[in-house]
Design a protein around this motif. Structure first.
Motif, PDB file in Angstrom:
ATOM      1  N   LYS A  61      -2.600  -3.705  -6.386  1.00 51.13           N
ATOM      2  CA  LYS A  61      -2.304  -3.205  -5.139  1.00 51.13           C
ATOM      3  C   LYS A  61      -3.512  -1.885  -4.850  1.00 51.13           C
ATOM      4  CE  LYS A  61       2.502  -4.115  -5.126  1.00 51.13           C
ATOM      5  NZ  LYS A  61       3.459  -3.499  -4.459  1.00 51.13           N
ATOM      6  N   LEU A  62      -3.768  -1.230  -6.177  1.00 54.01           N
ATOM      7  CA  LEU A  62      -4.504  -0.239  -5.673  1.00 54.01           C
ATOM      8  C   LEU A  62      -5.942  -0.600  -5.810  1.00 54.01           C
ATOM      9  CD1 LEU A  62      -3.797   2.459  -9.339  1.00 54.01           C
ATOM     10  CD2 LEU A  62      -3.516   3.081  -6.288  1.00 54.01           C
ATOM     11  N   LYS A  74     -11.224   9.777   1.986  1.00 56.13           N
ATOM     12  CA  LYS A  74     -10.322  10.740   2.729  1.00 56.13           C
ATOM     13  C   LYS A  74      -8.741   9.867   2.518  1.00 56.13           C
ATOM     14  CE  LYS A  74      -8.269  14.530   5.770  1.00 56.13           C
ATOM     15  NZ  LYS A  74      -8.994  14.895   6.215  1.00 56.13           N
ATOM     16  N   LYS A  75      -8.761   8.958   3.390  1.00 54.00           N
ATOM     17  CA  LYS A  75      -8.262   7.867   3.623  1.00 54.00           C
ATOM     18  C   LYS A  75      -6.859   7.046   2.326  1.00 54.00           C
ATOM     19  CE  LYS A  75      -5.364   5.416   6.294  1.00 54.00           C
ATOM     20  NZ  LYS A  75      -4.987   5.493   6.857  1.00 54.00           N
ATOM     21  N   MET A  76      -8.625   6.832   1.699  1.00 52.05           N
ATOM     22  CA  MET A  76      -8.012   6.665   0.581  1.00 52.05           C
ATOM     23  C   MET A  76      -6.804   6.307  -0.261  1.00 52.05           C
ATOM     24  SD  MET A  76     -10.228   4.758  -2.817  1.00 52.05           S
ATOM     25  CE  MET A  76     -10.317   6.020  -3.166  1.00 52.05           C
ATOM     26  N   GLN A  77      -7.351   8.190  -0.636  1.00 49.36           N
ATOM     27  CA  GLN A  77      -6.157   9.234  -1.302  1.00 49.36           C
ATOM     28  C   GLN A  77      -4.822   8.826  -0.886  1.00 49.36           C
ATOM     29  OE1 GLN A  77      -7.358  12.637  -2.076  1.00 49.36           O
ATOM     30  NE2 GLN A  77      -6.209  13.930  -3.683  1.00 49.36           N
ATOM     31  N   LEU A  83       1.810   4.638  -1.812  1.00 51.84           N
ATOM     32  CA  LEU A  83       1.689   3.810  -2.306  1.00 51.84           C
ATOM     33  C   LEU A  83       2.704   3.725  -3.951  1.00 51.84           C
ATOM     34  CD1 LEU A  83       1.003   0.442  -3.521  1.00 51.84           C
ATOM     35  CD2 LEU A  83      -0.742   1.608  -4.924  1.00 51.84           C
ATOM     36  N   TYR A  84       1.507   5.442  -4.425  1.00 49.78           N
ATOM     37  CA  TYR A  84       2.875   5.986  -5.443  1.00 49.78           C
ATOM     38  C   TYR A  84       4.001   6.262  -4.774  1.00 49.78           C
ATOM     39  CZ  TYR A  84      -2.192   6.497  -8.353  1.00 49.78           C
ATOM     40  OH  TYR A  84      -2.989   6.586  -8.822  1.00 49.78           O
ATOM     41  N   MET A 317       7.833  12.243  -6.022  1.00 48.21           N
ATOM     42  CA  MET A 317       6.302  11.596  -4.787  1.00 48.21           C
ATOM     43  C   MET A 317       6.586  11.751  -3.418  1.00 48.21           C
ATOM     44  SD  MET A 317       4.216  11.065  -7.407  1.00 48.21           S
ATOM     45  CE  MET A 317       3.056  10.025  -5.539  1.00 48.21           C
ATOM     46  N   GLN A 318       7.904  12.118  -3.768  1.00 49.28           N
ATOM     47  CA  GLN A 318       7.845  12.690  -1.697  1.00 49.28           C
ATOM     48  C   GLN A 318       7.946  13.465  -2.341  1.00 49.28           C
ATOM     49  OE1 GLN A 318       9.141  10.075   0.603  1.00 49.28           O
ATOM     50  NE2 GLN A 318       8.724  12.327   1.981  1.00 49.28           N
ATOM     51  N   ARG A 319       8.078  14.583  -2.829  1.00 53.26           N
ATOM     52  CA  ARG A 319       8.131  16.420  -2.469  1.00 53.26           C
ATOM     53  C   ARG A 319       6.266  16.378  -2.013  1.00 53.26           C
ATOM     54  NH1 ARG A 319      12.684  16.101  -6.288  1.00 53.26           N
ATOM     55  NH2 ARG A 319      10.933  17.136  -8.018  1.00 53.26           N
ATOM     56  N   LEU A 320       6.093  15.177  -3.391  1.00 51.27           N
ATOM     57  CA  LEU A 320       4.310  15.430  -3.371  1.00 51.27           C
ATOM     58  C   LEU A 320       3.445  15.592  -1.779  1.00 51.27           C
ATOM     59  CD1 LEU A 320       3.075  13.858  -7.001  1.00 51.27           C
ATOM     60  CD2 LEU A 320       3.238  16.938  -5.625  1.00 51.27           C
TER      61      LEU A 320
END
Length: 381
Positions: A61-62, A74-77, A83-84, A317-320
């Motif tokens: 997927k990555l 930027k969009k890729m990040q 995804l994470y 990951m949601q908090r990040l």
């Protein structure tokens, strides 16, 4: 650095002393000590391996995201973070285990290098006095006695000339050290001796000492090659590894060279440690099959779904993602502010700032269900 070694070494020193009291042989104690420390570190190794297996699971997927947004970093990040979040995968999860493992290794090495402190319970003052004797009777050997290798150097020098240490150690401690040195052996090979490239006599002891550094380097090379092969298998994108390939050969060679500079007990520990690391790596790779990894991931997802079902606490990951969103929004607001206020007079800027504050208060009131009444007082210029 010495403080770090001492801090990490004391807990493991108690373990090493207990093992030695049970087996009464330092070589066997090192072997058992290595097994026990590997068991202590096993949960960390397990989590690292699981994280690596999960990374393999989302790599396809990555790779699609990298191809799709190769011209928009930027969009890729942003898409990678999403995804994470969907996979509930923390790419930095392996950093803390690696740090803890590195921290613990300091303690393990400290114990192996300091048998006088941890096994015989010799005080620092006595060790300092004994090393002063080494500097007088064998300056060349004393040069090898850095702060970490000082005690093994003392043991070696004491074995060669115990009478020189009578005043510094006393007869009782001198006898204990001599007895300990006699038990510092493996198959008749005394691990307190330093391996030689060209010994005076090529007997069984000299050959055994000579082989220890090479065994250390060979097993470390096999372990490094195996880990590199597995990493490439999990992540086919890892093609260019020039620096890693250099390290692949340099580190084992350095290990062999360094093992000829220190007593064989240190090299023997490296042999044991590398061997059990290899066994553990092979075992964990066989355990984490794609099917088992999938089952483990699903169980974790179900567990996290129950944990965060109420919505009161968000996953990491949601908090990040939320923090990243807030930072992005703040940057956009600053940029918009700079564009809209460009060329304004002082009076116009004051009015604009007051309107921004009113809008912010209105949004906060709406968010919390309060009634907001704007201030209609005319602003002074």
């Amino acid at each position: 650095m010495d403080f770090l070694y001492d801090l990490c070494g004391k807990p493991f020193g108690w373990i090493m002393r207990l093992i030695y009291m049970l087996v009464d042989n330092y070589a066997l104690a090192i072997l058992l000590f290595t097994i026990i420390t590997k068991l202590i570190l096993f949960p960390i190794s397990y989590k690292q391996q699981l994280n690596s297996a999960r990374m393999q699971r989302i790599n396809p997927k990555l790779e699609k995201l990298r191809k799709k947004y190769k011209d928009d970093p930027k969009k890729m990040q942003e898409e990678q973070m999403k995804l994470y979040q969907e996979e509930n995968f923390n790419p930095g999860a392996s950093c803390l285990p690696m740090f803890l493992q590195f921290f613990i290794l300091f303690g393990i090495l400290d114990v192996v290098y300091k048998p006088l402190s941890y096994i015989l319970r010799v005080g620092n003052d006595v060790i300092t006095a004994a090393f002063s004797v080494v500097e007088k009777i064998n300056p060349q050997l004393a040069q090898q006695g850095t702060s970490l290798r000082k005690e093994l150097t003392i043991l070696n020098a004491h074995h060669n000339d115990p009478s020189a240490f009578t005043e510094a150690l006393g007869s009782g401690l001198s006898e204990r050290m001599a007895d300990f040195y006699d038990k510092f052996s493996l198959f008749g090979i005394n691990l307190g001796q330093i391996p030689q490239w060209n010994p005076d006599v090529w007997n069984a002891t000299a050959i055994g000492l000579f082989m220890i550094p090479f065994l250390s380097g060979i097993i470390q090379l096999v372990l490094t090659v195996y880990m590199q092969v597995m990493q490439k298998k999990r992540n086919p994108a890892m093609k260019n590894m020039g620096c890693m390939n250099v390290m692949l050969y340099v580190m084992p060679i350095f290990s062999v060279w360094f093992a000829f500079q220190v007593p064989a007990g240190v090299g023997f520990y490296w042999v044991c440690s590398s061997f059990f690391s290899l066994v553990q790596s092979v075992g964990l790779n066989l355990y984490f099959t794609p099917e088992r990894t999938e089952r483990i991931c699903k169980k974790q997802e179900e567990k996290l779904a129950k944990k965060y079902n109420g919505g009161k606490k968000k996953p990491l990951m949601q908090r990040l993602m939320d923090q990243q969103g807030e930072l992005t929004q703040a940057q956009q607001q600053r940029q918009r502010y700079a564009e809209e206020t460009e060329g304004m007079s002082r009076t116009e800027l004051n009015k604009y700032n007051q309107q921004v504050i009113k809008d912010a208060r209105r949004r906060m009131a709406e968010k919390y269900g309060d009634t907001y009444e704007g201030d209609d007082t005319s602003e002074k210029s």
